[in-house]
Design a protein around this motif. Structure first.
Motif, PDB file in Angstrom:
ATOM      1  N   ARG A  99       5.558   7.916  -6.009  1.00  0.00           N
ATOM      2  CA  ARG A  99       5.094   9.254  -6.412  1.00  0.00           C
ATOM      3  C   ARG A  99       5.898  10.335  -5.722  1.00  0.00           C
ATOM      4  O   ARG A  99       6.210  11.375  -6.312  1.00  0.00           O
ATOM      5  CB  ARG A  99       3.610   9.410  -6.096  1.00  0.00           C
ATOM      6  N   LEU A 100       6.261  10.124  -4.454  1.00  0.00           N
ATOM      7  CA  LEU A 100       7.040  11.121  -3.728  1.00  0.00           C
ATOM      8  C   LEU A 100       8.455  11.246  -4.273  1.00  0.00           C
ATOM      9  O   LEU A 100       9.035  12.339  -4.277  1.00  0.00           O
ATOM     10  CB  LEU A 100       7.105  10.760  -2.234  1.00  0.00           C
ATOM     11  N   ASN A 123       0.816  -1.217   0.000  1.00  0.00           N
ATOM     12  CA  ASN A 123       0.000   0.000   0.000  1.00  0.00           C
ATOM     13  C   ASN A 123       0.846   1.262   0.000  1.00  0.00           C
ATOM     14  O   ASN A 123       0.446   2.285  -0.555  1.00  0.00           O
ATOM     15  CB  ASN A 123      -0.928   0.029   1.218  1.00  0.00           C
ATOM     16  N   ILE A 124       2.002   1.202   0.624  1.00  0.00           N
ATOM     17  CA  ILE A 124       2.837   2.384   0.766  1.00  0.00           C
ATOM     18  C   ILE A 124       3.738   2.587  -0.451  1.00  0.00           C
ATOM     19  O   ILE A 124       4.068   3.717  -0.791  1.00  0.00           O
ATOM     20  CB  ILE A 124       3.667   2.292   2.062  1.00  0.00           C
ATOM     21  N   TRP A 125       4.140   1.513  -1.145  1.00  0.00           N
ATOM     22  CA  TRP A 125       5.082   1.613  -2.245  1.00  0.00           C
ATOM     23  C   TRP A 125       4.642   2.587  -3.343  1.00  0.00           C
ATOM     24  O   TRP A 125       5.450   3.419  -3.768  1.00  0.00           O
ATOM     25  CB  TRP A 125       5.367   0.235  -2.826  1.00  0.00           C
TER      26      TRP A 125
END
Length: 175
Positions: free
Chosen positions: A166-167, A159-161
């Motif tokens: 994007r960051l 979920n975080i990847w």
């Protein structure tokens, strides 16, 4: 036919629920420790978070069951919910265990942690006894903790990847 998109969405929501349960429990315990003892705070926070986590899983399961998805998709979601309920319930407990570890305290004094461990033991012991004569339950408990932590970590990472990508910005184009 099985709707893989629906299953993927439910697994993503499962991962989000795992991360949320872990983080919210951790924050609640850390804030509560400003005023009370770790064990007292864990005994207050864990039942609420275990219930909220179970409710989140139940809402997702019911939403799938009443959806317009195929029967096969609903069965797969139901089986996955049964298989993943213990790792999901481990998320708030894992937060308490982590905080207790870093606070150099024994979480075993928590009545809720002990009740959770006994409940999981009562569920897993008959299964383990039928497979292996009951002599190695401690290793089954350790295996459960490890598998639940790995499943939660993988769910969180999946979920975080995309957010991290994007960051970090777009990848350079190949020349």
């Amino acid at each position: 036919m099985i709707g893989l998109g629906h299953i993927k969405r439910r697994l993503g929501q499962y991962g989000a629920a795992w991360v949320a349960a872990f983080l919210v429990t951790g924050v609640a315990i850390l804030i509560g420790m400003l005023f009370y003892d770790l064990i007292t705070v864990a005994d207050a926070a864990l039942p609420v978070m275990l219930a909220a986590t179970a409710l989140a899983l139940g809402v997702g399961l019911i939403a799938s069951l009443v959806s317009r998805e195929t029967v096969g998709t609903k069965l797969v979601v139901g089986v996955l919910a049964l298989l993943l309920v213990l790792p999901l319930m481990w998320a708030p407990v894992a937060a308490a265990v982590c905080i207790a570890f870093f606070a150099d305290r024994s979480i075993e004094y928590s009545q809720v942690y002990a009740a959770f461990q006994i409940g999981v033991s009562e569920l897993l012991f008959p299964l383990e006894e039928t497979v292996r004569s009951g002599a190695v339950f401690g290793s089954v408990w350790a295996l459960f903790q490890g598998v639940a932590s790995v499943v939660g970590f993988i769910s969180a990472l999946s979920n975080i990847w995309p957010i991290l990508r994007r960051l970090l910005g777009a990848e350079p184009a190949a020349a």
